[in-house]
Motif scaffolding. Structure first.
Motif, PDB file in Angstrom:
ATOM      1  N   ALA A 154       0.834  -1.194   0.000  1.00  0.00           N
ATOM      2  CA  ALA A 154       0.000   0.000   0.000  1.00  0.00           C
ATOM      3  C   ALA A 154       0.870   1.246   0.000  1.00  0.00           C
ATOM      4  CB  ALA A 154      -0.916  -0.003   1.224  1.00  0.00           C
ATOM      5  N   LEU A 181      -5.242  -5.388  -2.190  1.00  0.00           N
ATOM      6  CA  LEU A 181      -4.716  -4.195  -1.533  1.00  0.00           C
ATOM      7  C   LEU A 181      -5.642  -3.653  -0.452  1.00  0.00           C
ATOM      8  CD1 LEU A 181      -2.961  -2.212  -4.399  1.00  0.00           C
ATOM      9  CD2 LEU A 181      -1.915  -3.310  -2.425  1.00  0.00           C
ATOM     10  N   GLU A 208      -4.641  -1.753   2.877  1.00  0.00           N
ATOM     11  CA  GLU A 208      -4.947  -0.328   3.027  1.00  0.00           C
ATOM     12  C   GLU A 208      -5.680  -0.013   4.327  1.00  0.00           C
ATOM     13  OE1 GLU A 208      -5.306   0.625  -1.778  1.00  0.00           O
ATOM     14  OE2 GLU A 208      -7.110   0.330  -0.568  1.00  0.00           O
TER      15      GLU A 208
END
Length: 478
Positions: free
Chosen positions: A253, A392, A396
């Motif tokens: 990230a 992701l 995140e």
């Protein structure tokens, strides 16, 4: 072979090739072209190397606005957009890349009924070959002698070998952003096409993946399908006198960007709106996904329903924020899946909802600021894909969480390799076990959740997008 003599205009030293480029165009009502710049790891990576590097991004024209930009000669410095005939593009992108290769690598087929590799499929495959050849031609024209070329993803699996034929002087890398299917599943594909895909990637000097698991699966396919030779360390494949080195780069990230963006006023506004809509004092289970078949949204909703059934004490005390943004709606199976997500969410609300409590807040309109707001508010993040190259979202959420978050994570997500120790890990097919994991996450002690979140965030940002790109570039030099 392209003649490089006297070619000053086309002398890129670093090239990236991907289906989607850094900019997309749309036609306004007045006939004017409007541009929109994208984000992501490749954009960050190219920015990191600086304008003096002589980089060029080769991409496809995705829609009529893009094709019109090509016709008018409009383009961004450092990019080349290829206008491929719409019917060829549709067959290559929708019918092969997204309806065959994606399904194979994510193991999504209902094999009693599909796939059917008939004459129509062969016509579509010819379009995929044409599409890849167009990229190989453009890269060969743009590249300086000895340039480094980074080819991206399953859309362009044939490009490395095609480019090797045109320009043997180039250093070529290929990166797969998806999982790679194990040999038994990969061999659902017709034998000649399975071999062509593998030989295409083996045209690269280096083939890279998000996890060692996917790299090992690719290597196993090369051995099983082609009879290639694998080195003792499992990281070099030799086929027909050429050796391709394997690499692993776990895309992380972009922590700096996420922290800054998540503190802007529009995110604060959406935090207040979500708090109001969910109701005061309630725990929040958050998921943010495209309605992609592999994301497993329906089973996530069913697990939430099981949580409310098995643990009735959570009724009126928890809300599931399910952000399911429609994806690939030009394919009927995706439209049907999106409709099923909405149907199950409505069923849960009808079964358990009260006058002042809506158990599921389903949002289908893509809103990045609202997604970041949900990240910050989440008590639990549910990431339960059937199969995912990385994911992701799992990386995140811990980065921007306000008060710590418990991560319920599928063992079939690529992110599991890096985050599994501090997540609550689930079998994505097991509804009862996922419901139990949600209960464990909701009752995780504050101190434990805080410590885990810190470790998750550290692991999630270990290889930010710009460094991820640069590492691949430097590996070609090595």
């Amino acid at each position: 072979m392209v003649d490089l003599a006297g070619s000053e205009e086309h002398a890129a030293r670093i090239l990236v090739a991907s289906n989607r480029g850094p900019v997309s165009y749309s036609l306004g009502d007045d006939g004017e072209l409007e541009s929109r710049r994208g984000g992501g790891g490749l954009v960050s990576g190219l920015s990191a190397i600086g304008p003096e590097a002589g980089a060029v991004w080769v991409c496809a024209a995705l829609g009529e606005g893009d094709r019109e930009a090509v016709r008018r000669g409009v383009g961004e410095p450092g990019s080349r957009m290829i206008a491929i005939e719409p019917d060829v593009f549709h067959a290559a992108y929708n019918d092969i890349a997204n309806s065959a290769l994606w399904f194979v690598h994510h193991m999504l087929y209902q094999t009693p009924l599909e796939p059917l590799f008939d004459e129509e499929f062969r016509t579509q495959w010819a379009a995929y070959q044409t599409y890849n050849a167009a990229f190989a031609d453009a890269l060969a024209e743009e590249a300086a002698e000895g340039a480094a070329v980074l080819v991206q993803d399953y859309h362009l699996s044939l490009v490395p070998a095609m480019l090797r034929e045109r320009r043997p002087d180039l250093r070529v890398g290929h990166f797969s952003h998806t999982p790679w299917a194990p040999p038994d599943y990969f061999r659902l594909l017709p034998d000649d096409i399975a071999a062509e895909l593998l030989e295409g990637i083996l045209g690269a000097d280096r083939a890279a993946f998000l996890t060692r698991r996917w790299a090992d699966a690719f290597a196993a396919c090369c051995v099983a399908v082609l009879g290639a030779t694998l080195s003792d360390d499992g990281l070099e494949i030799t086929w027909r006198g050429r050796t391709t080195r394997l690499g692993v780069h776990g895309l992380g990230a972009d922590g700096d960007f996420l922290r800054e963006r998540s503190r802007r006023p529009d995110v604060a506004d959406r935090i207040e709106a979500l708090r109001t809509e969910a109701g005061p004092g309630r725990k929040l289970i958050v998921r943010v996904d495209r309605t992609e078949l592999s994301k497993n949204i329906v089973r996530g909703l069913l697990a939430y329903r099981q949580l409310l059934t098995d643990h009735p004490g959570w009724r009126t005390r928890v809300v599931h924020l399910a952000f399911a943004y429609p994806s690939r709606q030009d394919l009927s199976i995706y439209r049907e899946y999106t409709a099923e997500v909405a149907r199950v969410a409505d069923e849960i609300n009808a079964e358990f909802g009260t006058a002042d409590w809506k158990p599921v807040l389903l949002k289908v309109d893509d809103d990045f600021a609202r997604s970041l707001a949900a990240y910050r508010l989440a008590d639990v993040a549910l990431v339960n894909p059937i199969r995912d190259g990385m994911n992701l979202v799992a990386k995140e959420v811990p980065v921007v969480s306000d008060n710590g978050v418990a991560l319920v994570l599928s063992r079939e997500a690529g992110a599991f390799e890096e985050l599994g120790d501090d997540a609550i890990v689930v079998n994505p097919y097991d509804i009862r076990a996922t419901a139990a994991a949600l209960n464990t996450a909701l009752t995780q002690p504050d101190a434990d959740r805080t410590d885990r979140t810190k470790r998750l965030a550290s692991a999630a940002t270990a290889l930010p997008p710009s460094q991820w790109f640069l590492d691949q570039l430097h590996a070609l030099d090595d």
